[in-house]
Design a protein around this motif. Structure first.
Motif, PDB file in Angstrom:
ATOM      1  N   UNK A 105       1.215  12.705   1.813  1.00 29.59           N
ATOM      2  CA  UNK A 105       0.235  12.464   0.756  1.00 29.59           C
ATOM      3  C   UNK A 105       0.375  11.051   0.180  1.00 29.59           C
ATOM      4  N   UNK A 106       1.573  10.485   0.254  1.00 29.91           N
ATOM      5  CA  UNK A 106       1.776   9.122  -0.217  1.00 29.91           C
ATOM      6  C   UNK A 106       1.062   8.122   0.695  1.00 29.91           C
ATOM      7  N   UNK A 107       1.158   8.356   1.990  1.00 32.84           N
ATOM      8  CA  UNK A 107       0.457   7.494   2.941  1.00 32.84           C
ATOM      9  C   UNK A 107      -1.047   7.602   2.747  1.00 32.84           C
ATOM     10  N   UNK A 108      -1.533   8.805   2.494  1.00 33.38           N
ATOM     11  CA  UNK A 108      -2.965   9.014   2.277  1.00 33.38           C
ATOM     12  C   UNK A 108      -3.432   8.248   1.036  1.00 33.38           C
ATOM     13  N   UNK A 109      -2.666   8.327  -0.046  1.00 34.70           N
ATOM     14  CA  UNK A 109      -3.066   7.642  -1.275  1.00 34.70           C
ATOM     15  C   UNK A 109      -3.100   6.127  -1.083  1.00 34.70           C
ATOM     16  N   UNK A 110      -2.145   5.614  -0.333  1.00 32.21           N
ATOM     17  CA  UNK A 110      -2.150   4.174  -0.062  1.00 32.21           C
ATOM     18  C   UNK A 110      -3.429   3.770   0.650  1.00 32.21           C
ATOM     19  N   UNK A 111      -3.802   4.510   1.679  1.00 31.77           N
ATOM     20  CA  UNK A 111      -5.012   4.192   2.436  1.00 31.77           C
ATOM     21  C   UNK A 111      -6.259   4.361   1.569  1.00 31.77           C
ATOM     22  N   UNK A 112      -6.270   5.377   0.722  1.00 31.41           N
ATOM     23  CA  UNK A 112      -7.405   5.573  -0.182  1.00 31.41           C
ATOM     24  C   UNK A 112      -7.538   4.404  -1.170  1.00 31.41           C
ATOM     25  N   UNK A 113      -6.397   3.949  -1.697  1.00 30.91           N
ATOM     26  CA  UNK A 113      -6.437   2.857  -2.667  1.00 30.91           C
ATOM     27  C   UNK A 113      -6.933   1.556  -2.041  1.00 30.91           C
TER      28      UNK A 113
END
Length: 286
Positions: free
Chosen positions: A218-226
């Protein structure tokens, strides 16, 4: 109440002579640059910056008079030490140096460091020449200063009248007196410094972009979303689950020569977190 600097001794004599002597404009090449260094420290910590003079043209500077302005609500100035450039031998050779220092510094608690260097000696070998550190300023950042705050250290004139009979304000001065008692004023350029309050990274959890106390996909996902939708998921995004300033510190795990981060958040950080979750890289490599 603001502390007013009363110039005494050698500095007083030199500045008085400048006030009553005709001022000659700087000849071509008679210039000097005054520069203040930068510092980055955490709130509550001490910093040092150099104030330097460079490209001083011949015959040199017999008298310099200026100030460094600062925001006293963010930083305090603790001490000022004369730099190597001022060690010309004038202290021992100038008889006026016995009653007052050739280099003088006054710390004004309301936001100025008043600086002056002057000699009554006509021999230019005792003047400021070349380039070097004029003084080193030591200060402390307020413990309540917010991380990311940048406060300038600005080269300015000393806050006082030009002379006792004038309402005009003093200006930044660097120059010398000629044999016919006229004053030559150098053309002065300035470069201001900055003190930046760095983040307290003692609680950084590498890879924990969403600050939930663990590192997962989920941390990797948030980075890509940001990165893809900064208006929604960036540091100031509208979504309630947007990345925070702490999350940005945590997320920066890749990049730079050692691939350990420090270059800002990119897609490479998300990729490294995924590799870490898949055990393709070790704890020490993460």
């Amino acid at each position: 109440m603001k502390t007013k600097k009363v110039v005494v001794g050698a500095v007083a004599a030199a500045m008085l002579s400048l006030a009553v002597c005709p001022i000659a404009p700087a000849a071509a090449g008679e210039t000097v640059q005054i520069s203040v260094g930068n510092a980055e420290v955490k709130a509550g910590e001490q910093f040092t910056v150099d104030v330097s003079l460079s490209d001083i043209s011949a015959p040199g500077i017999q008298c310099a008079d200026f100030a460094i302005a600062f925001d006293s609500s963010i930083i305090t100035i603790d001490a000022v030490e004369a730099g190597a450039l001022t060690k010309t031998g004038a202290d021992s050779a100038d008889p006026t140096g016995a009653s007052a220092p050739i280099f003088d510094a006054i710390i004004d608690s309301e936001g100025y460091v008043n600086l002056a260097w002057s000699t009554a000696l006509d021999d230019s070998s005792y003047w400021l020449n070349g380039s070097g550190v004029f003084c080193t300023i030591t200060g402390t950042v307020s413990s309540s200063a917010a991380a990311g705050t940048e406060t300038p250290l600005t080269v300015t004139a000393v806050d006082r009248p030009l002379n006792p009979d004038s309402t005009a304000k003093a200006e930044i001065y660097a120059g010398y007196n000629t044999s016919d008692d006229s004053s030559v004023e150098f053309a002065v350029t300035t470069s201001n410094g900055v003190v930046k309050v760095s983040s307290d990274d003692s609680n950084v959890v590498r890879g924990d972009a969403n600050c939930d106390g663990k590192v997962d996909v989920s941390d990797a996902v948030l980075i890509l979303q940001s990165l893809a939708s900064p208006d929604k998921f960036g540091e100031k995004g509208s979504d309630e689950d947007h990345i925070t300033s702490d999350g940005i510190l945590n997320a920066d795990v890749a990049g730079n020569d050692d691939d350990m981060g420090g270059d800002g958040v990119t897609a490479m950080d998300a990729l490294k977190i995924q590799k870490y979750m898949l055990k393709l890289i070790s704890e020490s490599e993460f």
